[in-house]
Structures are given as C-alpha cells and as structure tokens.
Design an enzyme around this catalytic site. Structure first.
Site: not given
Ligand code: F0G
Length: 459
Positions: A73, A125-126, A216, A259, A384, A451
């Site tokens: 832990y 980014f979303t 990022d 990624k 997108r 989405f």
């Molecule tokens: N930043 C970027 C540029 C991303 O593409 C993503 C996730 C995140 C942050 C968030 O990270 O999913 O580990 O919480 N992108 C995925 C996509 C969901 O399909 O583009 P996460």
C-alpha cells in the site's frame, strides 16, 4: 534503386480473435447504441479505431512486469521504478501517480486554478477543459489559426499563437493566468505537433510574465517524431533526446499513460516545484489514492515504468507506429477522401464537414458519418466535432468548432497492414455513397461530456 521495405520492430506472440459481423447484425447493434459509437459493445465491432487510449499491445517485457509488481500500500518499489522512469525520460523530479490522465488534470487544475482565472491552451481537450472549468477557470484557445483549417499543410499546426497569448495577458493580466496548458501533438486538431522553436519561445514569454507552462505530454513521443522529421537541426537527434528537450521548456506536465506509454491504464502528473507537488499529494490522497500508487495497482506502475522506457528505447517503435497511420491516411487520400492534413500522429481524421456538406452542423455530420462507416464494415471510429465540443459553460449555447471530424485512432502494435486496407476500402465506399447519409438528432443529451453517453436517431 531497388525498393527496400521496412516493417514493425516486433513480431506477434499471442492473438485475440475478433468478431466478423453481418450487416443485419450491425443495423441492430447501431440502433441499440443510439447511433453513438461509444455505446457499441466491442463484441459487435470488427476493427476498433474508437481510440488509441488504453488499447495498445504491451510487450512481453511489460507483461513480465505485471508479475513483478510490488502491491505494498505504501512505499511500493514499483512506484520508485515509475519515478525513476519519469525523471529519466521526461526530466521531472516529482511524480504524482494517478489512475489515468483526467485524474492528473483534476489534481493539477484544483492546485493551480482559482475561480475567475483564464487558462490558455492550444485547442481544448474534452476532459482537460472540463477540469479547468470545474476548478472555476475559463479556457481560452490560443492555437494558431491553421489548426482550425483541415486542409492547411502547416507542419506545426499544434503551435501556440504567441500574439494571441500576449493579447490575453494584456487583457486580463498575468496574475489571472496561472499557467498555459500546452498539449503536445494536439489531439483535437488531428494529432498535430508543436515545434521546438514554439515551445522554447512560449516558455520564454511565460517566464517573463511569471506564468507557468504545463504540458499535456500525453503524446510527447509522437510530437518528438514530427520534430525529428520536420524541424531543421533535429534530424540526427533521437526521439529520446527530443522528448527530454520538449519537457525542458515546461514546469510540469500531465500525462495519460494510456497512449505513448503503451499501458492499458494509468497516468501521472509530474512537476519540478516541490511545493506544487506537496499540494498535489495532499489532494491526491482524497481523490486518487496514496501518494505512492494514486489509483494504480503496483503491477500497473511496474508495466508503466517499462512502457515509458520502451517507447524511447529506439526510434524504430515510433517510426512504425506513425508509419502505419500514414499508410492508412495515404490510402484515403488516394481514394479522394478529404482528411486533415498533414496526416496526424495517432490517427487519421476524416473531414466529415466536407464529406457530408449536405448535412448542417446541427445534425451532427461527423456522428452520422461514424455511424455509416460502422454500418458498412464494423469499423468503429469516433465523432470529434460539435457533439464533442459540447455547450458553453455559462451561456449554454453549443460550441461550434470549425473542425467537424471523424477520428480513426489507431491502437499501437495491435492491427496489421491488411486491417488498414479493410478500413480504407470501407471508408472509400461510404464516401462514394455519401449523398445517401442522413443527419441525426439527440434523443438524450447528457449535461457534461455529452459525447460519451448521448443517444441519437436519424432525422
Ligand atoms: N489529454 C489528452 C490529449 C487525451 O487525448 C486524453 C484522452 C486525456 C488527456 C485524458 O486522459 O483518458 O487517461 O483520462 N484521450 C482519449 C482519446 C480518451 O480517445 O482521445 P485519460
């Protein structure tokens, strides 16, 4: 000259069968999913290009790491390995582990943003924008104009427009800008890189004003490859050297390890300033987990530390990865399909606005195109465009992005060249019959990050 082909620097040790579906089956599945590819069952998908996130194939060395994970832990040895890998590859001395990227975004936003602040970024980014707004901030887009033009072949469409940033500083004052959120290889722009020169200038400008630069760095490796290909002076550097230099022009980063880092789950925030790290760890224990695991199992951290090193072990990995994306992109260009140029790092982005110019943006052309491709072949992409962009947090109006795209994101080391042939053939066929595709309307619209769970029906 005789032709000399090159191929992936790996061979396949284990395979996973996938379902071959019929059109009748897909019609049913699409209806059940409310025409939203996020709501399809993976068993109903033939070739899954929904995302490159958490879908990569780990190496045998990474799988072996799962067996060696230290599940303590507190004070896990695997956490120590993770910190060592992050410092070696990204150069940051303080690592805060999180369950995935958005966990890191949440912590960073809560630590650095105060209500009323502006947070400039190179496109949104979303989840990143969600957490900036959730912390009371306002996102301001400062990406170069070319990023919003699918056909512009600018080599660095991810660059920050420093004049836009300067104008924002003049307008609101540097003390209302805690940091610039700079994304490497900008996802929503189509996987488009920042140049090293832009990163350097951005860091210099921000340093003069006492504004932090937080990357990022989720796709920093893919960005590094494009710098090597396109920026004079970098052709003979390794991507390992380039990634380290990218991060040298920043104060910290959030990373979704799903990624570049080649694992199925995990992420981290990493910084130089021990004081920011201390504040982050204080929140981490409430939202993610103890400071030495932050939502990951010991084995996840062990695999991750190996993935971080593996991605930069030689340039051959990223060359094959992006080479496959280019292969698909060039097939589509050959078939006359309009895509975002230059071809991106993690996927091919089809210009759905151009393909379905007969469908108004309010009837979600990219969502409709994604559904049509699934119906044709069982290939799953992702919208997108206006659906992903969501509504303005204060006015409630739809954001209207200039980019209305269908993304075909390619998992790393998962599919073969023949899979890419099948994908291209399907999309070219759908493109030929584009006049028959109709728009969609909501039957259910979730309040945030709509989405993921929205449902639709044909107009
Ligand atoms: N930043 C970027 C540029 C991303 O593409 C993503 C996730 C995140 C942050 C968030 O990270 O999913 O580990 O919480 N992108 C995925 C996509 C969901 O399909 O583009 P996460």
């Amino acid at each position: 000259m005789t032709r000399r082909s090159w191929a992936e620097p790996w061979k396949i040790k284990m395979v996973e069968p996938i379902t071959m579906t019929t059109r009748a089956h897909r019609e049913q599945a699409l209806q059940a999913a409310g025409y939203n590819s996020f709501l399809l069952q993976s068993d109903d998908v033939y070739i899954d290009l929904l995302t490159d996130s958490g879908t990569s194939a780990m190496s045998d060395h990474m799988w072996a790491g799962l067996m060696e994970g230290d599940e303590a832990y507190a004070g896990s040895r695997s956490f120590r390995h993770l910190c060592e890998a992050v410092e070696e590859v990204y150069g940051y001395p303080e690592t805060i582990p999180t369950h995935q990227g958005r966990g890191a975004e949440h912590i960073m936003s809560q630590v650095l943003i105060s209500p009323g602040d502006s947070v400039p970024g190179n496109m949104y980014f979303t989840t990143t924008r969600f957490h900036q707004e959730y912390a009371g901030g306002r996102f301001v887009d400062v990406i170069v104009d070319e990023a919003h033009q699918p056909s512009s072949t600018h080599p660095f469409k991810g660059n920050v427009d420093l004049a836009k940033l300067q104008a924002l500083i003049d307008e609101v004052g540097a003390d209302k800008i805690p940091y610039v959120s700079a994304e490497t290889n900008v996802n929503m722009a189509g996987g488009q890189p920042m140049s090293m020169a832009n990163l350097r200038d951005l860091y210099a400008l921000c340093s003069r004003h006492g504004i932090l630069v937080m990357l990022d760095a989720t796709r920093a490796l893919e960005n590094a490859w494009f710098i090597k290909q396109r920026e004079p002076g970098y052709e003979n550097k390794s991507v390992r050297e380039i990634v380290l230099e990218i991060c040298s022009y920043s104060d910290g980063a959030t990373v979704s390890s799903k990624k570049d880092n080649l694992v199925n789950i995990g992420g981290f925030m990493a910084v130089r300033d021990p004081e920011i790290a201390r504040k982050a760890r204080a929140l981490l224990v409430a939202f993610e987990g103890l400071q030495t695991y932050g939502g990951m199992a010991g084995r996840d951290m062990e695999a991750l530390s190996r993935g971080i090193r593996e991605m930069v072990a030689s340039d051959d990995h990223v060359r094959a990865r992006i080479g496959q994306v280019e292969y698909l992109g060039n097939l589509l260009i050959g078939g006359g399909v309009p895509i975002v140029l230059p071809i991106g790092g993690h996927g091919v982005f089809v210009d759905a606005g151009a393909v379905l110019s007969h469908i108004p943006q309010d009837e979600f052309p990219a969502q409709a195109l994604t559904a049509a491709v699934y119906l044709d072949s069982g290939v799953r992409g992702m919208e997108r465009g206006i659906v992903s962009a969501g509504r303005d947090a204060t006015t409630g109006e739809n954001h209207r992005p200039k980019l209305e795209l269908m993304r075909l994101a390619i998992p790393r080391r998962v599919y073969t060249q023949s899979h890419m042939d099948v994908v291209a053939e399907s999309i070219i066929e759908v493109y030929r019959q584009r006049e028959q595709i109709r728009g969609l309307r909501f039957t259910y619209e979730p309040p945030a990050l709509r989405f993921f769970q929205a449902r639709f029906e044909p107009v």
